[in-house]
Each structure stands twice: as C-alpha cells, then as structure tokens.
Design a protein around this motif. Structure first.
Motif, PDB file in Angstrom:
ATOM      1  N   TRP A 114       0.831  -1.328   0.019  1.00 50.47           N
ATOM      2  CA  TRP A 114      -0.090  -0.013  -0.277  1.00 50.47           C
ATOM      3  C   TRP A 114       0.723   1.160   0.127  1.00 50.47           C
ATOM      4  N   ILE A 115       1.660   1.529   0.621  1.00 53.23           N
ATOM      5  CA  ILE A 115       2.495   2.414   0.894  1.00 53.23           C
ATOM      6  C   ILE A 115       3.285   2.459  -0.232  1.00 53.23           C
ATOM      7  N   VAL A 116       3.916   1.513  -1.072  1.00 55.74           N
ATOM      8  CA  VAL A 116       4.987   2.089  -2.257  1.00 55.74           C
ATOM      9  C   VAL A 116       3.962   2.583  -3.822  1.00 55.74           C
ATOM     10  N   LYS A 117       2.411   1.666  -3.336  1.00 54.57           N
ATOM     11  CA  LYS A 117       1.927   1.642  -4.889  1.00 54.57           C
ATOM     12  C   LYS A 117       1.165   3.247  -4.314  1.00 54.57           C
ATOM     13  N   HIS A 118       0.759   3.274  -3.291  1.00 55.59           N
ATOM     14  CA  HIS A 118      -0.062   5.159  -2.683  1.00 55.59           C
ATOM     15  C   HIS A 118       1.009   6.154  -2.377  1.00 55.59           C
ATOM     16  N   GLY A 119       2.024   5.620  -1.712  1.00 58.48           N
ATOM     17  CA  GLY A 119       2.790   6.901  -1.614  1.00 58.48           C
ATOM     18  C   GLY A 119       2.387   6.968   0.016  1.00 58.48           C
ATOM     19  N   VAL A 120       2.685   8.621   0.964  1.00 61.62           N
ATOM     20  CA  VAL A 120       2.046   8.610   2.053  1.00 61.62           C
ATOM     21  C   VAL A 120       2.566  10.735   2.055  1.00 61.62           C
ATOM     22  N   LYS A 121       1.302  10.964   1.581  1.00 62.13           N
ATOM     23  CA  LYS A 121       1.874  12.531   2.205  1.00 62.13           C
ATOM     24  C   LYS A 121       1.846  13.268   2.577  1.00 62.13           C
ATOM     25  N   TYR A 122       2.278  14.728   2.537  1.00 58.45           N
ATOM     26  CA  TYR A 122       3.573  15.369   2.661  1.00 58.45           C
ATOM     27  C   TYR A 122       4.860  14.386   3.989  1.00 58.45           C
ATOM     28  N   THR A 123       5.296  14.008   2.987  1.00 59.35           N
ATOM     29  CA  THR A 123       6.581  13.350   3.610  1.00 59.35           C
ATOM     30  C   THR A 123       7.679  12.899   2.512  1.00 59.35           C
ATOM     31  N   ALA A 124       6.660  12.969   1.243  1.00 59.08           N
ATOM     32  CA  ALA A 124       7.787  13.354  -0.226  1.00 59.08           C
ATOM     33  C   ALA A 124       8.432  11.643  -0.789  1.00 59.08           C
ATOM     34  N   MET A 125       6.830  10.834   0.078  1.00 60.19           N
ATOM     35  CA  MET A 125       6.881   9.229  -0.118  1.00 60.19           C
ATOM     36  C   MET A 125       5.860   9.952  -1.288  1.00 60.19           C
ATOM     37  N   PRO A 126       6.756   9.416  -2.767  1.00 59.21           N
ATOM     38  CA  PRO A 126       5.514   9.954  -3.504  1.00 59.21           C
ATOM     39  C   PRO A 126       4.588   8.163  -4.097  1.00 59.21           C
ATOM     40  N   ALA A 127       3.347   8.445  -4.857  1.00 61.33           N
ATOM     41  CA  ALA A 127       2.453   6.869  -5.430  1.00 61.33           C
ATOM     42  C   ALA A 127       3.705   6.311  -6.261  1.00 61.33           C
ATOM     43  N   TRP A 128       3.458   5.230  -6.393  1.00 62.72           N
ATOM     44  CA  TRP A 128       4.377   4.890  -8.004  1.00 62.72           C
ATOM     45  C   TRP A 128       3.355   5.074  -9.210  1.00 62.72           C
ATOM     46  N   PRO A 129       4.094   5.614 -10.010  1.00 65.68           N
ATOM     47  CA  PRO A 129       4.162   6.155 -11.360  1.00 65.68           C
ATOM     48  C   PRO A 129       3.406   5.616 -12.426  1.00 65.68           C
ATOM     49  N   ALA A 130       2.639   4.254 -11.933  1.00 64.97           N
ATOM     50  CA  ALA A 130       2.042   3.871 -13.253  1.00 64.97           C
ATOM     51  C   ALA A 130       1.125   3.215 -12.500  1.00 64.97           C
ATOM     52  N   GLN A 131      -0.039   3.117 -11.530  1.00 64.09           N
ATOM     53  CA  GLN A 131      -0.761   2.071 -11.103  1.00 64.09           C
ATOM     54  C   GLN A 131      -1.645   1.322 -11.834  1.00 64.09           C
ATOM     55  N   GLU A 132      -1.256   1.038 -13.036  1.00 66.29           N
ATOM     56  CA  GLU A 132      -1.850  -0.370 -13.425  1.00 66.29           C
ATOM     57  C   GLU A 132      -0.856  -1.063 -13.518  1.00 66.29           C
ATOM     58  N   ARG A 133       0.446  -1.158 -11.870  1.00 67.57           N
ATOM     59  CA  ARG A 133       1.544  -2.445 -12.709  1.00 67.57           C
ATOM     60  C   ARG A 133       1.519  -2.535 -11.146  1.00 67.57           C
ATOM     61  N   ASP A 134       0.655  -3.441 -10.117  1.00 61.56           N
ATOM     62  CA  ASP A 134       0.921  -3.796  -8.945  1.00 61.56           C
ATOM     63  C   ASP A 134       1.780  -4.772  -9.538  1.00 61.56           C
ATOM     64  N   ASP A 135       2.440  -5.671 -10.251  1.00 62.69           N
ATOM     65  CA  ASP A 135       3.427  -6.330 -10.571  1.00 62.69           C
ATOM     66  C   ASP A 135       4.596  -6.178 -10.145  1.00 62.69           C
ATOM     67  N   GLU A 136       4.909  -4.691 -10.586  1.00 62.95           N
ATOM     68  CA  GLU A 136       5.945  -4.126 -10.204  1.00 62.95           C
ATOM     69  C   GLU A 136       6.245  -4.075  -8.985  1.00 62.95           C
ATOM     70  N   VAL A 137       4.612  -3.510  -8.151  1.00 65.93           N
ATOM     71  CA  VAL A 137       4.905  -2.752  -7.056  1.00 65.93           C
ATOM     72  C   VAL A 137       5.275  -3.828  -6.161  1.00 65.93           C
ATOM     73  N   TRP A 138       4.801  -4.965  -6.151  1.00 67.78           N
ATOM     74  CA  TRP A 138       5.049  -6.602  -5.733  1.00 67.78           C
ATOM     75  C   TRP A 138       6.353  -7.290  -5.379  1.00 67.78           C
ATOM     76  N   ALA A 139       6.871  -6.527  -6.396  1.00 64.95           N
ATOM     77  CA  ALA A 139       8.322  -6.596  -7.033  1.00 64.95           C
ATOM     78  C   ALA A 139       9.407  -5.801  -6.285  1.00 64.95           C
ATOM     79  N   MET A 140       8.697  -4.705  -6.065  1.00 63.04           N
ATOM     80  CA  MET A 140       9.363  -3.859  -4.555  1.00 63.04           C
ATOM     81  C   MET A 140       9.492  -4.806  -3.336  1.00 63.04           C
ATOM     82  N   VAL A 141       7.912  -5.319  -3.280  1.00 67.09           N
ATOM     83  CA  VAL A 141       7.677  -5.698  -1.498  1.00 67.09           C
ATOM     84  C   VAL A 141       8.947  -6.772  -1.610  1.00 67.09           C
ATOM     85  N   ALA A 142       9.339  -7.972  -2.516  1.00 66.22           N
ATOM     86  CA  ALA A 142       9.436  -8.704  -2.306  1.00 66.22           C
ATOM     87  C   ALA A 142      11.164  -8.942  -1.615  1.00 66.22           C
ATOM     88  N   PHE A 143      11.745  -7.273  -2.534  1.00 62.61           N
ATOM     89  CA  PHE A 143      12.972  -6.630  -2.271  1.00 62.61           C
ATOM     90  C   PHE A 143      13.746  -6.255  -0.850  1.00 62.61           C
TER      91      PHE A 143
END
Length: 394
Positions: free
Chosen positions: A116-145
């Motif tokens: 959730w954090i990697v995909k949506h980011g966090v407001k007021y922290t400079a943590m951005p949302a994932w640039p391609a919201q369609e790509r859950d597979d890429e977000v899960w790769a980040m979680v695995a890492f």
C-alpha cells in the motif's frame, strides 16, 4: 456544552490568527514537536493498517522478483532510504520528516502494508505514489525486495542492484564522465538490468533486448516516454531521455547478437506440443489468431514493430500476456491486437505459449524488414491487422 463550544470557538479563532500572522513554524529546519511527530506517525500507521486490509499477498519467494525490485530501488529509492553499505544522501537527512533508513524498519510492516505504501505513497513526507498505478506486479516486486533487505549484506545488495560491481570499484558520477560518450552513462544504467549483452538478468525479471528490431525497440521506448506503455520503472527513465538518445539505445540493442541464457528447467513435452499448436493455429473457435503470423518463426516478411519472442524468458512472456489480458499493457498502436487475443486465452494456454516460445533458439524469429517484400511497413501492418481481425471475427 455551551462552555465547551465557546472554548472550541476560541481555540479555532486563536489558531486562525496564528496562521494568518505567519507564525506557524513551517521550516524543515525547525523539525516537529515530539507530540506532532508522534501524532502524524500514529495517523499514518493506522491509515496504512486499515486501508491495506483485504489486499491479497501473492507468493513473493521468486528470486526474479527480488532482482527486479533491486534494480528500481537503486535508481529511485536509495538516495532517501539507503541500503546495506549505502548511506542516505546528506540532503534528504535535512527533510522533515526525515526519510528512514529502511533495512532495520521493514520488519515492522506486513507485506500488504508495504504494498500500500509503495503503490500510494504518503502525503506530506515526499514519499511518492508508484508512477504507473496499473502495474501492481511491479509494486509486488518492490515488496519482495524490501522483505529481503533487512538480512542482505552489502555485497549481496551490490550484486542485485549493480550486477556484481565490486564495492571497491570507483564509480564515476554521470556528470563527470567524458562528454564524447553521451550514451555511456545511459547504457551503464540500462546494463544493470538488461545486461551488457542485452540478454536480460534473471529468469524473467528483465526481458531480452538483444536482436530485437530497431523499430520495435524505439517504438517501445517512445511509448514509455509518452506514458502509453505503463511501467513505474521504465516510464520515468524513458521520459527523461532526449529523442536522439532513445534512437541510439534502440540501435545499440538491435545490433547486439541475440542472447538466450535461460537456466529454467525444460517444460514437459506435452506442454511444448500444446504451445506449438496454439502458436501455429491459435484458437479459432474463440477468435484467437495464430501467433506465428506476427511473431514467427517464419521466413516471410513480418511487421518490424512486432517483437521477436523466440528465446524470450517464459516468465516475462507470461507476465506480458497477463497484462494484455487485464488491459494494463499499453504500447504502440498495435497493442490493441494483443488485448483482444490475450483476453480470449486461458492462464494455462498463456503458460503453454510462453514455455513454447522460450524453448526456441533466440535467432529463430528474425524481425524481417518490410523492405524485404518491397512493401511499406505501414501497408504490411495494415494488411496483417485486417487478416487478424478477420480471423477473430470468424
């Protein structure tokens, strides 16, 4: 109740006056009061915990996922969050709130919360949302890492993120490299994932680029740059490059000899036979045309905008078919053809096709130019598209 209402009104009025007078300490140098920092962090933890409920966690033990996540982490996350043997930037340490050094913090989060954090980011922290919201597979790769990060050694991190470059090897910043080699710094970044030979690192983590046709590679890079092919990894990279650099990259990888170095176990003969039948015949009763017509292997001319998939990694091919099936795989104007075809395939048929094409030699499906038939590429593409549409209607 009247007294409470009055106190609330006075407090609100006082806060408005304080804000209006410009006395609120908004400078990052002033930091947060401890109470403010606690409240903001508590609110974030509760929001992530609640809003990540119901997210189903897929298997994350595939080494290709960790490798894929490492490639992007080094490019997009390292400066703020550090890594084993890699310090955070001094600049980001002056931010409020300060981005945390991640390795010791990951264990406090569940996989679905990290997603959730990697995909949506966090407001007021400079943590951005994932640039391609369609790509859950890429977000899960980040979680695995990220889940592998706490126990990772500096040597292992550099192996994953940099392709084994020695920790003692000096790294020249891009802006200090020789100006007469403008493609050098860009290629060095590409090679971390795609390999110096263009063969792609890992089993399906990154695609094989060597030997693809130059028009296809350039079309893919341009689609990433325009935001028409979705990827939180490739879109930011392609969008930041000049058109002439994209052309040079496409030409470079097209000139490399095809490289196929899969170590995956060979699929069962019946699976390969099923894949061969699908590739040659398609699924006529469901309107799925033959794959060979566009992707080979065959000796007659093909549209150079269609990729060579012979010798490509099975995992990568299956993932692309799944994205086409879900309508989340953009690309050139020809992508619509694959959307229609993939949505009529079952997961088992996708896997059989992926296994079959991965088993072929990488040079089995050369991307022949339309010039070979003295026919313009656009005319060839139109005739192929009409034939495919006719097959689907039948």
């Amino acid at each position: 109740m009247a007294a409470v209402a009055l106190l609330t009104l006075l407090a609100g009025s006082g806060a408005f006056v304080l804000v209006s007078l410009g006395l609120v300490p908004i400078g990052a140098s002033s930091g947060h009061w401890k109470a403010t920092g606690w409240l903001l962090h508590y609110a974030m933890r509760r929001a992530v915990s609640t809003q990540s409920m119901g997210i189903e966690v897929p298997p994350l033990d595939d080494p290709a996922l960790v490798l894929k996540g490492a490639g992007h982490y080094h490019t997009g996350c390292l400066a703020c969050h550090g890594a084993p043997g890699e310090r955070r930037s001094l600049i980001v340490q002056q931010m409020t709130p300060e981005p945390p050094f991640l390795p010791p913090r990951i264990e406090h989060w569940e996989p679905q919360e990290l997603f959730w954090i990697v995909k949506h980011g966090v407001k007021y922290t400079a943590m951005p949302a994932w640039p391609a919201q369609e790509r859950d597979d890429e977000v899960w790769a980040m979680v695995a890492f990220l889940q592998a990060l706490p126990s990772m050694s500096p040597e292992r991190y550099r192996q994953l993120a940099l392709g084994g470059r020695s920790a003692a090897e000096p790294v020249t910043p891009d802006h200090l490299r020789r100006l007469e080699d403008p493609l050098g710094p860009v290629l060095a970044n590409c090679n971390r994932c795609h390999g110096e030979d263009g063969g792609g690192r890992g089993e399906g983590a990154f695609p094989r680029l060597a030997g693809q046709s130059e028009p296809y590679l350039l079309g893919a890079l341009q689609a990433y740059a325009r935001g028409e092919r979705y990827s939180g990894v490739m879109q930011p990279i392609a969008a930041g490059l000049e058109p002439e650099v994209l052309e040079a990259l496409a030409g470079h990888y097209a000139e490399l000899p095809p490289a196929s170095r899969t170590k995956a176990p060979k699929p069962a003969p019946d699976v390969l036979a099923r894949g061969l039948t699908l590739a040659e015949r398609g699924v006529p009763e469901r309107g799925v045309p033959s794959c060979v017509h566009c992707h080979g292997p065959k000796n007659s001319p093909r549209n150079p905008m269609y990729p060579n998939i012979a010798g490509q990694y099975a995992g990568y091919l299956k993932a692309q078919l799944a994205l086409f099936n879900d309508g989340k795989r953009g690309g050139t104007a020809y992508a619509r053809i694959m959307h229609s075809a993939a949505q009529r395939l079952t997961p088992e048929q996708m896997q059989a096709l992926a296994d079959y094409y991965a088993s072929l030699p990488a040079a089995a499906a050369p991307a022949l130019s339309a010039d070979a038939s003295n026919e313009p590429a656009s005319t060839l593409a139109e005739s192929q598209a009409r034939e495919i549409s006719s097959q689907q209607q039948r």
